[in-house]
Design a protein around this motif. Structure first.
Motif, mmCIF file in Angstrom:
data_model
loop_
_atom_site.group_PDB
_atom_site.id
_atom_site.type_symbol
_atom_site.label_atom_id
_atom_site.label_comp_id
_atom_site.label_asym_id
_atom_site.label_seq_id
_atom_site.Cartn_x
_atom_site.Cartn_y
_atom_site.Cartn_z
ATOM 1 N N ARG A 47 37.221 58.465 -97.549
ATOM 2 C CA ARG A 47 36.915 59.559 -96.952
ATOM 3 C C ARG A 47 37.631 61.125 -97.317
ATOM 4 N N LEU A 71 43.686 50.639 -86.959
ATOM 5 C CA LEU A 71 43.012 50.958 -88.042
ATOM 6 C C LEU A 71 42.650 49.614 -88.692
ATOM 7 N N SER A 77 46.638 60.311 -96.451
ATOM 8 C CA SER A 77 45.743 61.231 -96.731
ATOM 9 C C SER A 77 45.828 62.541 -96.965
ATOM 10 N N GLU A 80 49.270 53.268 -89.068
ATOM 11 C CA GLU A 80 48.379 54.642 -88.565
ATOM 12 C C GLU A 80 48.893 56.076 -89.389
ATOM 13 N N TYR A 89 40.612 53.691 -96.245
ATOM 14 C CA TYR A 89 40.665 55.158 -95.470
ATOM 15 C C TYR A 89 40.805 56.303 -96.351
#
Length: 785
Positions: free
Chosen positions: A477, A508, A369, A362, A474
């Protein structure tokens, strides 16, 4: 005139090359040429030939790639009148073009990487003054303290060295917050870290508001310091004692040098390495970047600031108004600004810090990100292609680094593309099996060989694909959010130190199980079609193999999200340092074998320790450990003997630090981080090449094993961080100690008073300001707002 001639020559050569490789020669002749080229590439790679053979190798691979690209565009695009085929076909073509573009940029960047010589050693009177910045937000006290202690112990004249803790967790904005929990946490943190800094001889700085995240915090440090050079260490990046000796000298030889960057080396495994148990054998993920790509960027004067483990020239930062804060990747953005002003950078490929990676999947995704959003922000808001201050090579280098983060789009397109034919019989790739083998398969083999030749000792086969896949689910996004609004992303701090006490399934994990199940079902359906549709068997074999590859990656991903517990919350480092234990009036010679901020493991030197009898029995005595410092003065700290065992005539002792003073941090910084030669040896031992066939076989075995382990976790490890009531547990933010735990502040034995609001609102401006020492006792009780 000479430059114009050389540019003309290069352009003419490039055009001639492209003209040659795009000539139609027929499928069989192309296949024959490709096989010969691949054979020569294999020989060059196997013999590890460099120099002119490196250019021959890359040229042969490039010819195969360009011929594939020409064929792909000219012959494989579906008929535009067949919309159902054409749209997914064009998506696949775009993904193909992206990968080839990134390959071309990568080959340009890494065409001729350079290794810098050692930094010149300057006389003491010629050394510039240095300010060390350690920006912090929510890291644990022990983590921050160890980094600060190591920074204070750097091998550098102390009158020219000043260390600053830049605390963004204790700002006025948080200190005076109307949220009781935020305010009390900030007050406790500020008091704790102020005391720590006072004991270590470090300057504590905070500011009014948390504006512009890390860039704003660093700029506050610039506003309250005056050193010629600025060094940045993240709070979890502990520097080696020789860090400045290995870097500062470069600034004396180049007046326009603004940056000396060193690699980030990590002492703990990332989630993939821990969960697949590859940390001690396989090169770490960041090795390809720091071991090859940064060296390639350096050859084009495009090595960029990576946020930590770097030295920067203050004059350069002053010219651009400090660290850039338009995007959330202030490091690369700042380097781009300075390169565009004509400043130069330099990369030293020698690990000089020991840091921590995110422990959980995570937190790993959270970190990536942020990187993804920030790098795409730079491309969209400060596009290097149109930056007139950059040279053409610099523009291409920055473009390569920025556009790389679009990989989630291509990776997911490659995952779903086989399904269009398998499930819906759409013709999105017009090619016969023979043409596919002659062009596509040889292209794939050539690309794999190029990657293995350039990065074989830094990245094992198929590992890049796995890392990209586990992020793509992920990061898609993140990519779309930046495309929709480039100014929207906000800086999020990466959580570290939140190790897992038990095996568990990542929160996740669920998309990965869904994808694996769907791909596995598609594999079964492919087998069914193969049995029932003889006419389609050739295409089903080719496209089915593609789907099998995606299923293998999905199976491996189940192992990555099935998280193994971390056996040690605190990382212990292997060392070998002589010292002594003082117990009463007796001295016991020891050799320290490993160390952490919690304690040490030591052996009694010169024998089995019988002569010391009951003296070293656990629980009997407290002792003082004494170590000769690398800086000269002995270091000592109080310890308790927690264990004593005998193995092979050697007496081993477990030692736990007592009290909460800073002596332990000075000892750990000196014996564990003062010399990183053992860690460099570990890094070198992991940089081992693995053959393509062996690597492929290993990947298949891993996939089967990890898919089974993932299914076991799904059945028996589904209660992720749940408390007794079955609800999601609420964990306190890492790194914040309650007031009851504060050492020697007068708060430890007293109940926490009510949060007190100031009579006057906190400053509304965003200006930087040094905040005076403030404790809860400075506010009278009973004046709660």
């Amino acid at each position: 005139m000479f430059d114009i001639f050389m540019r003309t020559t290069w352009i003419f050569s490039a055009v001639s090359f492209v003209f040659f490789v795009t000539q139609p020669i027929g499928t069989k002749l192309h296949f024959f040429f490709s096989i010969i080229s691949i054979g020569l590439m294999i020989v060059i790679s196997w013999l590890r030939l460099g120099g002119v053979f490196r250019h021959i190798f890359l040229a042969l691979g490039s010819i195969i790639v360009i011929r594939y690209l020409y064929w792909r565009i000219a012959e494989t695009i579906p008929d535009p009148s067949q919309i159902a085929d054409f749209i997914p076909g064009m998506l696949l073509l775009v993904a193909d073009l992206f990968c080839i573009t990134m390959l071309a940029l990568g080959l340009f960047v890494n065409a001729q990487p350079i290794t810098r010589p050692a930094a010149p050693q300057l006389r003491e009177e010629d050394l510039p003054s240095v300010d060390v910045f350690v920006p912090s937000y929510n890291e644990e006290r022990d983590l921050v303290a160890t980094t600060l202690a190591a920074a204070k112990a750097l091998d550098y004249p102390q009158h020219k060295l000043k260390v600053f803790l830049l605390d963004d967790g204790g700002t006025d904005e948080k200190f005076y917050s109307f949220d009781d929990a935020v305010s009390l946490t900030a007050r406790a943190r500020r008091a704790d870290l102020q005391q720590l800094c006072a004991e270590l001889g470090v300057t504590y700085l905070t500011r009014e508001r948390n504006v512009h995240a890390k860039a704003g915090n660093l700029n506050n440090g610039l506003a309250h310091s005056a050193g010629d050079l600025v060094v940045v260490f993240d709070a979890d990046h502990v520097p080696a004692r020789e860090f400045l000796r290995e870097t500062v000298g470069h600034f004396a030889t180049e007046p326009k040098l603004f940056l000396v960057q060193t690699p980030h080396f990590f002492i703990n495994a990332d989630p993939l390495e821990r969960n697949l148990q590859t940390f001690k054998a396989m090169p770490s993920e960041n090795e390809m970047f720091y071991g090859a790509i940064q060296k390639g960027l350096d050859s084009w004067n495009a090595a960029f600031f990576c946020g930590s483990a770097a030295v920067l020239r203050r004059a350069a930062l002053d010219e651009v108004g400090g660290f850039a804060g338009v995007t959330i990747t202030e490091d690369c953005e700042s380097a781009l600004e300075l390169h565009s002003r004509g400043w130069k950078s330099l990369y030293v490929d020698k690990p000089l810090i020991a840091g921590l990676q995110p422990e959980t999947f995570e937190s790993f995704i959270g970190q990536r990100s942020r990187w993804c959003r920030g790098m795409l922000q730079i491309f969209m808001l400060k596009n290097p292609l149109f930056n007139k201050g950059l040279s053409l090579p610099q523009r291409l280098c920055y473009t390569s680094s920025n556009l790389f983060w679009l990989f989630p789009l291509s990776r997911l397109i490659f995952m779903i593309s086989p399904l269009f034919f398998i499930l819906f019989n759409l013709q999105i790739y017009n090619a016969s099996p023979q043409s596919f083998v002659a062009y596509t398969l040889t292209y794939i083999v050539a690309v794999i060989l190029i990657q293995h030749y350039l990065y074989g000792s830094l990245r094992w086969p198929w590992i890049s694909e796995l890392y990209e896949y586990i992020q793509s689910v992920y990061l898609l996004r993140a990519v779309m959010s930046v495309i929709a609004n480039p100014r929207a992303p906000k800086f999020n701090v990466t959580q570290k130190g939140n190790s897992l006490a038990e095996d568990e399934l990542s929160p996740l994990a669920w998309p990965f199980y869904a994808i694996f199940a769907f791909l596995l079902a598609t594999f079964v359906y492919t087998a069914y079609r193969y049995a029932m549709e003889p006419a389609a068997r050739d295409l089903l074999i080719v496209i089915g193999a593609w789907n099998v590859f995606n299923t293998v990656m999905a199976g491996l991903a189940l192992g990555v999200v099935s998280e193994r517990r971390e056996r040690r919350k605190i990382q212990r480092l292997d060392v070998s340092r002589r010292g002594s234990l003082l117990i009463g009036d007796q001295e016991v010679p020891i050799i320290v074998k490993d160390a952490s901020v919690g304690g040490l493991k030591a052996e009694i030197a010169g024998g089995d320790g019988r002569q010391f009898g009951q003296l070293v029995m656990p629980g009997r005595h407290q002792a003082t450990i004494r170590i000769d410092s690398r800086a000269g003065a002995p270091l000592s700290a109080e310890v308790a003997i927690t264990s004593a065992t005998s193995v092979d005539d050697r007496r081993s002792l477990g030692l736990r630090f007592l009290g909460n003073n800073c002596d332990r941090y000075r000892i750990i910084a000196d014996i564990a981080y003062g010399d990183l030669s053992a860690m460099r040896a570990l890094r070198a031992s992991r940089q081992n090449r693995q053959g393509l066939l062996v690597g492929t076989a290993r990947t298949l075995v891993w996939a089967a094993r990890e898919a089974l382990r993932g299914l076991f976790f799904l059945l028996f490890r589904r209660n992720v961080r749940a408390n007794a009531t079955g609800q999601q547990a609420v964990l306190p933010p890492p790194g914040i100690r309650s007031p009851e735990a504060l050492p020697q502040t007068g708060l430890a034995s007293e109940p926490a008073p009510a949060v007190v609001r100031p009579a006057v609102a906190p400053p509304a401006s965003g200006r930087s300001a040094r905040v005076p020492d403030v404790s809860l006792a400075d506010f009278a009780p009973g004046t709660r707002a």
